[in-house]
Design a protein around this motif. Structure first.
Motif, PDB file in Angstrom:
ATOM      1  N   TYR A 151      -9.648   9.686  -0.075  1.00 43.28           N
ATOM      2  CA  TYR A 151      -9.608  10.193   0.474  1.00 43.28           C
ATOM      3  C   TYR A 151      -8.003  10.195   0.153  1.00 43.28           C
ATOM      4  O   TYR A 151      -7.116  10.698   0.271  1.00 43.28           O
ATOM      5  N   LEU A 152      -7.479   8.709   0.692  1.00 39.04           N
ATOM      6  CA  LEU A 152      -6.076   8.073   0.511  1.00 39.04           C
ATOM      7  C   LEU A 152      -5.505   8.048  -1.230  1.00 39.04           C
ATOM      8  O   LEU A 152      -4.346   8.792  -0.492  1.00 39.04           O
ATOM      9  N   LEU A 153      -6.437   8.572  -2.014  1.00 38.48           N
ATOM     10  CA  LEU A 153      -5.602   8.347  -3.239  1.00 38.48           C
ATOM     11  C   LEU A 153      -5.542   9.850  -3.241  1.00 38.48           C
ATOM     12  O   LEU A 153      -4.291   9.855  -4.092  1.00 38.48           O
ATOM     13  N   HIS A 154      -6.102  10.907  -2.951  1.00 37.78           N
ATOM     14  CA  HIS A 154      -5.901  12.398  -2.737  1.00 37.78           C
ATOM     15  C   HIS A 154      -4.166  12.322  -1.863  1.00 37.78           C
ATOM     16  O   HIS A 154      -3.506  13.546  -2.442  1.00 37.78           O
ATOM     17  N   LEU A 155      -4.194  11.604  -1.354  1.00 38.66           N
ATOM     18  CA  LEU A 155      -3.004  11.822  -0.263  1.00 38.66           C
ATOM     19  C   LEU A 155      -1.819  11.261  -0.522  1.00 38.66           C
ATOM     20  O   LEU A 155      -0.618  11.915  -0.363  1.00 38.66           O
ATOM     21  N   ARG A 156      -2.254  10.613  -1.932  1.00 35.97           N
ATOM     22  CA  ARG A 156      -0.801   9.826  -2.624  1.00 35.97           C
ATOM     23  C   ARG A 156       0.619  10.425  -3.280  1.00 35.97           C
ATOM     24  O   ARG A 156      -0.287  11.299  -3.720  1.00 35.97           O
ATOM     25  N   LYS A 157       1.754  10.559  -2.594  1.00 40.68           N
ATOM     26  CA  LYS A 157       2.553  10.679  -3.535  1.00 40.68           C
ATOM     27  C   LYS A 157       3.546   9.249  -3.431  1.00 40.68           C
ATOM     28  O   LYS A 157       3.241   8.334  -3.225  1.00 40.68           O
ATOM     29  N   GLU A 158       4.989   9.839  -3.646  1.00 45.79           N
ATOM     30  CA  GLU A 158       6.003   8.934  -3.707  1.00 45.79           C
ATOM     31  C   GLU A 158       5.897   8.196  -2.677  1.00 45.79           C
ATOM     32  O   GLU A 158       6.021   8.524  -1.157  1.00 45.79           O
ATOM     33  N   GLY A 159       6.053   6.495  -2.317  1.00 47.50           N
ATOM     34  CA  GLY A 159       6.532   6.067  -1.300  1.00 47.50           C
ATOM     35  C   GLY A 159       4.983   5.032  -0.850  1.00 47.50           C
ATOM     36  O   GLY A 159       3.532   5.736  -1.705  1.00 47.50           O
ATOM     37  N   SER A 160       5.041   4.710   0.453  1.00 40.78           N
ATOM     38  CA  SER A 160       4.208   3.384   0.661  1.00 40.78           C
ATOM     39  C   SER A 160       3.391   4.758   1.576  1.00 40.78           C
ATOM     40  O   SER A 160       1.883   3.712   2.262  1.00 40.78           O
ATOM     41  N   GLU A 161       3.931   5.465   2.765  1.00 38.30           N
ATOM     42  CA  GLU A 161       3.665   5.827   3.852  1.00 38.30           C
ATOM     43  C   GLU A 161       2.553   7.204   3.171  1.00 38.30           C
ATOM     44  O   GLU A 161       2.828   8.039   2.168  1.00 38.30           O
ATOM     45  N   VAL A 162       1.538   7.870   4.124  1.00 37.21           N
ATOM     46  CA  VAL A 162       1.298   8.823   4.083  1.00 37.21           C
ATOM     47  C   VAL A 162       0.707   9.129   5.329  1.00 37.21           C
ATOM     48  O   VAL A 162       0.497   8.359   7.172  1.00 37.21           O
ATOM     49  N   THR A 163      -0.377  11.000   5.762  1.00 37.33           N
ATOM     50  CA  THR A 163       0.112  11.495   7.140  1.00 37.33           C
ATOM     51  C   THR A 163      -1.794  11.652   7.086  1.00 37.33           C
ATOM     52  O   THR A 163      -1.765  12.053   6.515  1.00 37.33           O
ATOM     53  N   VAL A 164      -2.448  10.718   7.886  1.00 34.15           N
ATOM     54  CA  VAL A 164      -3.535  11.305   7.841  1.00 34.15           C
ATOM     55  C   VAL A 164      -3.808  12.055   8.345  1.00 34.15           C
ATOM     56  O   VAL A 164      -3.121  12.360   9.612  1.00 34.15           O
ATOM     57  N   GLU A 165      -5.213  12.761   9.052  1.00 37.36           N
ATOM     58  CA  GLU A 165      -5.706  14.013   9.627  1.00 37.36           C
ATOM     59  C   GLU A 165      -6.052  12.423  10.947  1.00 37.36           C
ATOM     60  O   GLU A 165      -5.948  11.761  11.270  1.00 37.36           O
ATOM     61  N   PRO A 166      -6.685  13.378  12.292  1.00 41.03           N
ATOM     62  CA  PRO A 166      -6.398  12.598  13.287  1.00 41.03           C
ATOM     63  C   PRO A 166      -8.175  11.920  13.294  1.00 41.03           C
ATOM     64  O   PRO A 166      -8.891  12.901  12.489  1.00 41.03           O
ATOM     65  N   LEU A 167      -8.197  10.927  13.401  1.00 46.77           N
ATOM     66  CA  LEU A 167     -10.128   9.988  13.032  1.00 46.77           C
ATOM     67  C   LEU A 167     -11.102  11.063  13.701  1.00 46.77           C
ATOM     68  O   LEU A 167     -11.508  11.281  12.433  1.00 46.77           O
ATOM     69  N   ALA A 168     -11.037  12.036  14.518  1.00 50.97           N
ATOM     70  CA  ALA A 168     -12.331  12.321  14.783  1.00 50.97           C
ATOM     71  C   ALA A 168     -12.185  14.200  13.473  1.00 50.97           C
ATOM     72  O   ALA A 168     -13.453  13.795  12.997  1.00 50.97           O
ATOM     73  N   ARG A 169     -11.513  14.548  13.480  1.00 55.54           N
ATOM     74  CA  ARG A 169     -11.418  15.111  11.828  1.00 55.54           C
ATOM     75  C   ARG A 169     -11.759  14.404  10.759  1.00 55.54           C
ATOM     76  O   ARG A 169     -12.293  15.444   9.867  1.00 55.54           O
ATOM     77  N   LEU A 170     -11.065  13.684  10.495  1.00 53.86           N
ATOM     78  CA  LEU A 170     -11.095  13.037   9.028  1.00 53.86           C
ATOM     79  C   LEU A 170     -12.381  12.261   9.089  1.00 53.86           C
ATOM     80  O   LEU A 170     -13.092  12.194   7.860  1.00 53.86           O
TER      81      LEU A 170
END
Length: 214
Positions: A153-172
């Motif tokens: 999931y995190l690799l799917h979100l990966r772009k430049e930089g070290s930060e990503v925005t994830v879904e709220p945990l219930a939805r995740l």
């Protein structure tokens, strides 16, 4: 036509978002069909047509009736029904609320591509993103552990930089197909190992080198 309310959604769609509003209006002139329908009504008339949601919300179901996705203004549908020899839909789409869409027929879409190559490129980029997404869903389905699923999931979100925005945990948890307790355990494990650091507003800082070594 440039003041038409439905044009806002078309301009926000993946197909036209890189074009000026006036150019989008010109390309759609005489080529767009506006349709409205009531809550619960199925869309069974968009074969060989690309659709853009302009108002309301659509629900997408698989053949078994499972909800796959919800489409909002600016989202596209019908991509699998144009430029193909198949004569049936692979999903069922219905109105979750009173809604409206713009439909562009196969011939009209081809004419737009011929007139403006940037729309062609945007369409190909959209298809490429869909392929990447489907490959990711296959990998996610094949993952055997909660940690592998979160990593993908995190690799799917990966772009430049070290930060990503994830879904709220219930939805995740729903996205990853795991319970909240399992999700919290794997998050705490990765935090303890220094792989991720949770920040405010669903922002996570990720050590990509460590994550890839997992």
């Amino acid at each position: 036509m440039t003041n038409a309310p439905w044009l806002d959604a078309c301009c926000a769609s993946p197909l036209f978002r890189d074009l000026p509003r006036e150019r989008t209006a010109a390309l759609l002139e005489g080529r767009a069909e506006l349709r409205s329908f009531s809550r619960g009504q199925d869309l069974d008339w968009y074969l060989r047509k690309l659709g853009i949601v302009t108002e309301g919300r659509l629900a997408v179901y698989n053949a078994g009736g499972t909800l796959l996705n919800q489409l909002h203004p600016g989202d596209m549908f019908g991509v699998s029904t144009v430029f193909t020899g198949y004569s049936s839909h692979i999903t069922r789409i219905s109105a979750a609320v009173n809604s409206a869409v713009v439909l562009i027929g196969e011939e009209e879409l081809a004419a737009i591509f011929a007139e403006d190559f940037s729309v062609n490129r945007s369409y190909l980029a959209f298809l490429t993103d869909r392929i990447r997404f489907l490959n990711w869903k296959i990998d996610l389905f094949s993952a055997s552990t909660a940690q592998q699923k979160l990593r993908l999931y995190l690799l799917h979100l990966r772009k430049e930089g070290s930060e990503v925005t994830v879904e709220p945990l219930a939805r995740l948890g729903h996205t990853l197909g795991m319970g909240r307790a399992s999700l919290y355990r794997v998050i705490e494990k990765l935090e303890g190992e220094g792989v991720i650091k949770r920040m405010e507003r669903n922002r996570w800082q990720v050590d990509w080198e460590r994550l890839c070594a997992e």
